[in-house]
Design an enzyme around this catalytic site. Structure first.
Site, PDB file in Angstrom:
ATOM      1  CD  GLU A 173      -3.184  -0.821   2.068  1.00 26.13           C
ATOM      2  OE1 GLU A 173      -3.151   0.171   2.825  1.00 26.13           O
ATOM      3  OE2 GLU A 173      -4.148  -1.596   1.987  1.00 26.13           O
ATOM      4  CD  GLU A 362      -3.899  -5.795   3.778  1.00 23.75           C
ATOM      5  OE1 GLU A 362      -4.773  -4.987   4.172  1.00 23.75           O
ATOM      6  OE2 GLU A 362      -2.689  -5.617   3.940  1.00 23.75           O
TER       7      GLU A 362
HETATM    8  C1  GBH Z   1      -4.905  -2.025   5.128  1.00 21.33           C
HETATM    9  O1  GBH Z   1      -5.075  -0.679   4.820  1.00 21.33           O
HETATM   10  C2  GBH Z   1      -3.539  -2.259   5.733  1.00 21.33           C
HETATM   11  O2  GBH Z   1      -2.653  -2.813   4.776  1.00 21.33           O
HETATM   12  C3  GBH Z   1      -3.562  -3.116   6.950  1.00 21.33           C
HETATM   13  O3  GBH Z   1      -2.341  -3.024   7.606  1.00 21.33           O
HETATM   14  C4  GBH Z   1      -4.717  -2.698   7.829  1.00 21.33           C
HETATM   15  O4  GBH Z   1      -4.713  -3.330   9.062  1.00 21.33           O
HETATM   16  C5  GBH Z   1      -5.990  -3.008   7.078  1.00 21.33           C
HETATM   17  O5  GBH Z   1      -6.008  -2.372   5.841  1.00 21.33           O
HETATM   18  C6  GBH Z   1      -7.261  -2.588   7.805  1.00 21.33           C
HETATM   19  O6  GBH Z   1      -7.317  -1.206   7.930  1.00 21.33           O
HETATM   20  O7  GBH Z   1      -8.636   6.043  10.037  1.00 21.33           O
HETATM   21  O8  GBH Z   1     -10.166   7.350   8.693  1.00 21.33           O
HETATM   22  O9  GBH Z   1      -7.848   7.993   8.818  1.00 21.33           O
HETATM   23  C7  GBH Z   1      -6.326  -0.346   4.222  1.00 21.33           C
HETATM   24  C8  GBH Z   1      -6.360   1.105   3.774  1.00 21.33           C
HETATM   25  C9  GBH Z   1      -5.910   3.283   4.586  1.00 21.33           C
HETATM   26  C10 GBH Z   1      -7.702   2.065   5.485  1.00 21.33           C
HETATM   27  C11 GBH Z   1      -5.922   4.184   5.813  1.00 21.33           C
HETATM   28  C12 GBH Z   1      -7.727   2.958   6.704  1.00 21.33           C
HETATM   29  C13 GBH Z   1      -7.289   5.122   7.536  1.00 21.33           C
HETATM   30  C14 GBH Z   1      -8.525   5.928   7.432  1.00 21.33           C
HETATM   31  N1  GBH Z   1      -6.383   1.986   4.935  1.00 21.33           N
HETATM   32  N2  GBH Z   1      -7.245   4.273   6.350  1.00 21.33           N
HETATM   33  S1  GBH Z   1      -8.804   6.911   8.845  1.00 21.33           S
END
Ligand code: GBH
Length: 456
Positions: A173, A362
């Site tokens: 990512e 994922e």
């Molecule tokens: C993935 O990111 C990651 O690769 C993994 O490590 C993680 O545990 C999993 O998804 C579940 O989240 O909190 O509103 O600021 C997924 C994409 C990008 C989703 C960042 C959450 C934060 C949004 N992620 N986002 S916020």
């Protein structure tokens, strides 16, 4: 009731692979053990106010010690593949440039245990835990020195694990750790750069990916297979008309210009380049060649669509339609529930770039996971989520979209970055006081899917 009940015919291709995924900082713990150096996520989570409840990954799921039992859980699910990440700062703890044998030994033990259990390891080299010394010395991904260091780390992993691990993902990512870590600054290292400077960070990271692809191939004893795990931006046609589908393909290349598009095409789109002033983005043709080194497969992390697209008679050829305020989500507000994202992500990648091997690296749902009085977790929302998403994935594979395997995120509840332990994605619940694992109802569901190779 008749006896000749006809069951739904929604099988995945034979040889389709089922597994789960984790990432080092989210599960390992043992943050000071066996010579591990600090990473930017240690520093970030140790600072008060950055993480919900000031949680951190010091102990996490303690998988560093419990991996043998956790591999049994993978067996219990009838899964045959597992995606994990390697902690860079266990391998290169400090600026000396000397690899830490004890760190390498841990991954040797871990990989050997997977193989002994007939679980095929898929290793990710970078899941956001940059060694702190690289942040201090070079400002991390702001410098091409970090890209070079990543190439050296990949070479070391190839040398040490490339005889037993056949499948690697370079970086997990790009979009998340760059836009959030160096743009908005809400993820480690907490840097806030203007858009104009972010382009260079993105470039340095895709360059690192390319250097790692080459280093893994040249340094591994076996002929290893290499890809990446990208959370691509996903353009979904708002209504599936021919025109909208075409428009969403055009949008797809543009919205992924800085990562997947440049990696698969070896050049930035004109539109993307125009968004920078002259000389703001420093790169060479030689670097573009490295960035677009051929891959064996593409891994896609798919949770939610990012753009709803309609055809339009304008210079872009498409129009972005807003998500309704009432669009359904999981307990995570960012996680819009739109199963068709899984269909369109994979279909677009095949149709646009002719990719012939993909994995869903994922996909998963965060749920409340409330315990009943008898200590059970009936996470029926997660089951429904999975059934709907897998239906769309099956739709893709039945049309010949070459997806070869699926990794559920995550095997078990873990350190969910800035949400700490307050947000849970696991098939197994973890009691973080006792480190005991409990299967949720979705674990049984997923086992049925893996066993029968079909949507259940
Ligand atoms: C993935 O990111 C990651 O690769 C993994 O490590 C993680 O545990 C999993 O998804 C579940 O989240 O909190 O509103 O600021 C997924 C994409 C990008 C989703 C960042 C959450 C934060 C949004 N992620 N986002 S916020």
């Amino acid at each position: 009731i008749k006896n000749d009940l006809i069951l739904p015919d929604n099988k995945f291709p034979k040889d389709f692979l089922w597994g789960t995924a984790t990432a080092a900082y989210q599960v390992e713990g043992a943050y000071k053990e066996d010579g591990r150096g600090l990473s930017i996520w240690d520093t970030f989570s140790h600072k008060k106010g950055n993480i919900v409840n000031n949680d951190n990954g010091d102990v996490a799921c303690d998988m560093y010690h419990s991996f043998k039992d956790d591999i049994k859980l993978m067996k219990d699910l009838n899964t045959t593949i597992f995606r994990f990440s390697i902690s860079w700062s266990r391998i290169f703890p400090d600026a000396s440039g000397k690899p830490n044998q004890k760190g390498i030994d841990f991954y040797n033990r871990f990989v050997d245990e997977l193989l002994a259990n007939d679980i095929r390891p898929f290793a990710t080299l970078y899941h956001w835990d940059l060694p702190q010394y690289l942040q201090d010395k070079y400002k991390g991904w702001e410098s091409k020195e970090t890209s070079k260091a990543f190439g050296e780390y990949a070479a070391c992993i190839g040398k040490n694990l490339g005889d037993r691990v056949n499948d690697f993902f370079t970086i997990n990512e790009f979009r998340t750790f760059i836009e959030m870590g160096y743009g908005s600054g809400v993820f480690a290292p907490g840097t806030k750069l203007p858009e104009e400077k972010l382009g260079q960070v993105r470039h340095n990271a895709v360059l690192a990916h390319g250097l790692a692809v080459q280093a893994l191939r040249t340094n591994s004893k076996n002929k290893v297979r290499v890809g990446l795990a990208d959370n691509l931006s996903i353009a979904v046609p708002v209504v599936e008309t021919r025109e909208n589908i075409k428009a969403s393909q055009i949008a797809m290349r543009e919205i992924n210009a800085s990562y997947l598009t440049v990696i698969l095409e070896g050049k930035y789109t004109e539109k993307y380049l125009k968004s920078f002033s002259t000389n703001a983005l420093k790169y060479t043709d030689e670097e573009l060649k490295i960035i677009s080194s051929p891959l064996d497969f593409v891994g896609l992390n798919v949770y939610n669509p990012t753009h709803l697209i309609e055809a339009a008679d304008n210079k872009d050829g498409y129009k972005v339609i807003p998500f309704a305020k009432s669009f359904p989500t999981t307990t995570s507000k960012w996680e819009l529930i739109a199963p068709e994202a899984l269909y369109w992500a994979t279909k677009h990648v095949k149709d646009i770039w002719n990719v012939n091997e993909m994995y869903i690296t994922e996909n998963g749902s965060s749920s409340i996971d409330e315990k009943t009085a008898d200590n059970k977790i009936y996470d029926t929302d997660r089951i429904s989520f999975l059934r709907n998403y897998l239906t769309q994935l099956q739709r893709a594979t039945s049309e010949g979209v070459p997806v070869k395997g699926y990794f559920y995120w995550s095997l078990m509840d873990n350190f969910e970055w800035t949400s700490g332990y307050s947000v849970t994605f696991g098939l197994y619940n973890v009691d973080f006081k006792t480190q005991r694992r409990y299967p949720k109802m979705s674990a049984n569901y997923f086992k049925e899917v893996a066993t029968n190779n079909k949507v259940m």
